[in-house]
Design an enzyme around this catalytic site. Structure first.
Site, PDB file in Angstrom:
ATOM      1  N   GLU A 186      -3.286   4.244 -10.902  1.00 28.74           N
ATOM      2  CA  GLU A 186      -4.549   4.979 -10.752  1.00 28.74           C
ATOM      3  C   GLU A 186      -4.562   6.200 -11.659  1.00 28.74           C
ATOM      4  O   GLU A 186      -3.503   6.769 -11.979  1.00 28.74           O
ATOM      5  CB  GLU A 186      -4.759   5.377  -9.284  1.00 28.74           C
TER       6      GLU A 186
ATOM      7  N   LYS B  14       0.126  12.564  -6.514  1.00 27.47           N
ATOM      8  CA  LYS B  14      -1.233  12.192  -6.086  1.00 27.47           C
ATOM      9  C   LYS B  14      -1.514  12.627  -4.647  1.00 27.47           C
ATOM     10  O   LYS B  14      -0.597  13.005  -3.894  1.00 27.47           O
ATOM     11  CB  LYS B  14      -1.444  10.687  -6.262  1.00 27.47           C
TER      12      LYS B  14
ATOM     13  N   ASP C 215       1.051  -0.892  -5.096  1.00 23.57           N
ATOM     14  CA  ASP C 215       0.285   0.318  -5.358  1.00 23.57           C
ATOM     15  C   ASP C 215       1.241   1.303  -6.047  1.00 23.57           C
ATOM     16  O   ASP C 215       2.070   1.928  -5.395  1.00 23.57           O
ATOM     17  CB  ASP C 215      -0.200   0.863  -4.005  1.00 23.57           C
TER      18      ASP C 215
ATOM     19  N   ASP D  13       0.680  10.681   2.115  1.00 20.85           N
ATOM     20  CA  ASP D  13       0.438   9.885   0.903  1.00 20.85           C
ATOM     21  C   ASP D  13       0.290  10.826  -0.296  1.00 20.85           C
ATOM     22  O   ASP D  13      -0.784  10.951  -0.881  1.00 20.85           O
ATOM     23  CB  ASP D  13      -0.837   9.041   1.124  1.00 20.85           C
TER      24      ASP D  13
ATOM     25  N   ASP E 141       0.508   4.039  -7.494  1.00 20.05           N
ATOM     26  CA  ASP E 141      -0.056   5.392  -7.593  1.00 20.05           C
ATOM     27  C   ASP E 141      -0.308   5.755  -9.060  1.00 20.05           C
ATOM     28  O   ASP E 141      -0.898   4.988  -9.790  1.00 20.05           O
ATOM     29  CB  ASP E 141       0.853   6.409  -6.899  1.00 20.05           C
TER      30      ASP E 141
ATOM     31  N   HIS F 110     -12.727   2.281  -7.380  1.00 15.82           N
ATOM     32  CA  HIS F 110     -12.573   2.792  -6.016  1.00 15.82           C
ATOM     33  C   HIS F 110     -13.782   3.649  -5.635  1.00 15.82           C
ATOM     34  O   HIS F 110     -14.398   4.288  -6.494  1.00 15.82           O
ATOM     35  CB  HIS F 110     -11.289   3.616  -5.907  1.00 15.82           C
TER      36      HIS F 110
ATOM     37  N   ASN G 210      -4.106  11.208  -1.384  1.00 14.85           N
ATOM     38  CA  ASN G 210      -4.916  10.054  -0.998  1.00 14.85           C
ATOM     39  C   ASN G 210      -6.377  10.266  -1.391  1.00 14.85           C
ATOM     40  O   ASN G 210      -6.905  11.372  -1.273  1.00 14.85           O
ATOM     41  CB  ASN G 210      -4.784   9.790   0.512  1.00 14.85           C
ATOM     42  N   SER G 211      -7.006   9.197  -1.828  1.00 12.39           N
ATOM     43  CA  SER G 211      -8.385   9.276  -2.348  1.00 12.39           C
ATOM     44  C   SER G 211      -9.388   9.789  -1.331  1.00 12.39           C
ATOM     45  O   SER G 211     -10.455  10.281  -1.701  1.00 12.39           O
ATOM     46  CB  SER G 211      -8.845   7.886  -2.798  1.00 12.39           C
TER      47      SER G 211
ATOM     48  N   SER H  42       0.818  -1.216   0.000  1.00 10.47           N
ATOM     49  CA  SER H  42       0.000   0.000   0.000  1.00 10.47           C
ATOM     50  C   SER H  42       0.850   1.264   0.000  1.00 10.47           C
ATOM     51  O   SER H  42       1.738   1.430   0.840  1.00 10.47           O
ATOM     52  CB  SER H  42      -0.883  -0.025   1.254  1.00 10.47           C
ATOM     53  N   GLY H  43       0.529   2.174  -0.907  1.00  9.56           N
ATOM     54  CA  GLY H  43       1.242   3.458  -0.948  1.00  9.56           C
ATOM     55  C   GLY H  43       1.015   4.254   0.323  1.00  9.56           C
ATOM     56  O   GLY H  43       1.945   4.832   0.893  1.00  9.56           O
ATOM     57  N   LEU H  44      -0.244   4.260   0.771  1.00  8.90           N
ATOM     58  CA  LEU H  44      -0.572   4.986   2.011  1.00  8.90           C
ATOM     59  C   LEU H  44       0.227   4.411   3.185  1.00  8.90           C
ATOM     60  O   LEU H  44       0.854   5.156   3.950  1.00  8.90           O
ATOM     61  CB  LEU H  44      -2.074   4.873   2.303  1.00  8.90           C
TER      62      LEU H  44
ATOM     63  N   ARG I  27      -6.829   1.368 -12.015  1.00  6.74           N
ATOM     64  CA  ARG I  27      -7.736   1.864 -10.962  1.00  6.74           C
ATOM     65  C   ARG I  27      -8.345   3.184 -11.398  1.00  6.74           C
ATOM     66  O   ARG I  27      -7.613   4.137 -11.697  1.00  6.74           O
ATOM     67  CB  ARG I  27      -6.909   2.032  -9.685  1.00  6.74           C
TER      68      ARG I  27
HETATM   69  C1  SPV Z   1      -3.419   2.610  -0.553  1.00  5.05           C
HETATM   70  O1  SPV Z   1      -3.483   1.653   0.224  1.00  5.05           O
HETATM   71  O2  SPV Z   1      -2.446   3.357  -0.621  1.00  5.05           O
HETATM   72  C2  SPV Z   1      -4.527   2.880  -1.465  1.00  5.05           C
HETATM   73  C3  SPV Z   1      -5.863   2.476  -1.083  1.00  5.05           C
HETATM   74  O3  SPV Z   1      -4.316   3.475  -2.488  1.00  5.05           O
HETATM   75  S1  SPV Z   1      -6.674   3.816  -0.406  1.00  5.05           S
HETATM   76  O4  SPV Z   1      -5.785   4.473   0.550  1.00  5.05           O
HETATM   77  O5  SPV Z   1      -7.838   3.205   0.229  1.00  5.05           O
HETATM   78  O6  SPV Z   1      -7.047   4.727  -1.453  1.00  5.05           O
HETATM   79 MG    MG Z   2      -2.485   4.343  -2.554  1.00  3.08          MG
END
Ligand code: SPV
Ligand code: MG
Length: 309
Positions: A131, A137, A102, A75, A104, A206, A139-140, A63-65, A175
């Protein structure tokens, strides 16, 4: 003449590593294509990846986050792509299950995606999720209406990734953030169609809604054109049966290992601070033996027995 049937230590090492990588890619591809629902667990370092593997997860989400958070970074691509890759390499070295990274936005344009994809192959990473946001980026789950990259530009990245992959079964997940960005179902579907056309092996749809309604609706309209991946971070109450009926291929639990580590570390630190002692926590935290086991100390001792002079 050397006896070819006897494998000297180190001989065929490259061949074996390539085989390992091949089987990881094949395993990830099979999981994604399989009609059975698969759960993919987040990890942010080699240790969390190992724990996820031992708990039975057949694949890991790098996971990027979580990786950036464990570096103390936001993130927002504050961690460079090589730093993220380094962490993922430690993870890949430590587990036998495949890793979906991930990626990104791909850290730039298709040029960056080509280099990233090749490096992922060299480092043993079996799949890449890209994505359709813009670099750098965010975070979503932050802000509203984040800008998306034009679909054509994102398709270039997907084509570049598929052309650059080092193994035929390397998985590229596209994504779309169309729903997250408030662009609506039609935009999400149109983008997904283009991404599939560009070569994506699966679509990650997502959503930041608190229910799964919109991803289930997307899945209904998508009609199983290719495997779907979801990340139910915000619609965490949804039971797995809903994803099964919607014929979702993979569910990614994207950040729960990181968040549980934060809670556990805070609890332990607070207690030690308060009691001025480690006595209360000793029986509740992992033993040193467990740390040695998880980090290959036994294998290192075996190497000592075989090779120490
Ligand atoms: C991550 O885990 O970095 C994601 C998923 O991209 S989310 O944070 O849910 O967008
Ligand atoms: Mg991410």
């Amino acid at each position: 003449m050397a006896d070819e049937s006897v494998e000297a230590p180190g001989r065929n090492r490259d061949k074996r590593e390539n085989m390992d990588y091949r089987s990881k890619c094949a395993a990830l591809k099979a999981l994604v294509l399989d009609r059975e629902l698969t759960f993919v667990m987040e990890a942010h370092n080699a240790l969390s990846a190992k724990i996820a593997e031992e708990c039975g997860f057949p694949a890991i989400w790098a996971s990027g986050l979580s990786i950036s958070a464990s570096m103390g970074l936001a993130d927002r691509n504050h961690a460079s792509w090589t730093q993220v890759l380094d962490v993922s390499e430690f993870m890949a070295d430590h587990v036998n299950v495949p890793i979906l990274i991930d990626g990104d936005t791909g850290f730039g344009n298709y040029q960056n995606v080509i280099r990233l994809t090749r490096k992922l192959g060299q480092k043993g990473i079996a799949g890449l999720c890209l994505e359709d946001k813009v670099f750098p980026k965010l975070n979503s789950f932050l802000g509203e209406s984040q800008a998306l990259t034009p679909a054509e530009d994102f398709c270039s990245k997907l084509r570049a990734a598929k052309d650059a992959q080092l193994d035929g079964n390397f998985v590229v997940v596209a994504r779309t953030e169309a729903l997250v960005s408030g662009l609506g179902m039609n935009e999400a579907l149109e983008r997904a169609h283009k991404y599939l056309e560009a070569g994506a092996d699966a679509i990650l749809i997502h959503s930041k809604n608190s229910t799964s309604d919109e991803v289930v609706e997307f899945a209904r309209l998508w009609e199983s054109r290719c495997p779907l991946v979801v990340v139910p971070t915000k619609y965490y109450r949804t039971p797995a049966s809903v994803f099964r009926s919607a014929r979702i291929s993979c569910v990614i639990w994207a950040n729960q290992n990181l968040r549980s580590a934060i809670s556990a570390m805070r609890r332990t630190s607070e207690r030690i601070m308060r009691t001025e002692s480690i006595m209360e926590v000793e029986d509740e935290i992992a033993s040193l033996e467990e740390v040695f086991r998880l980090t290959g100390e036994m294998q290192a001792q075996e190497a000592d027995r075989r090779y120490a002079t």
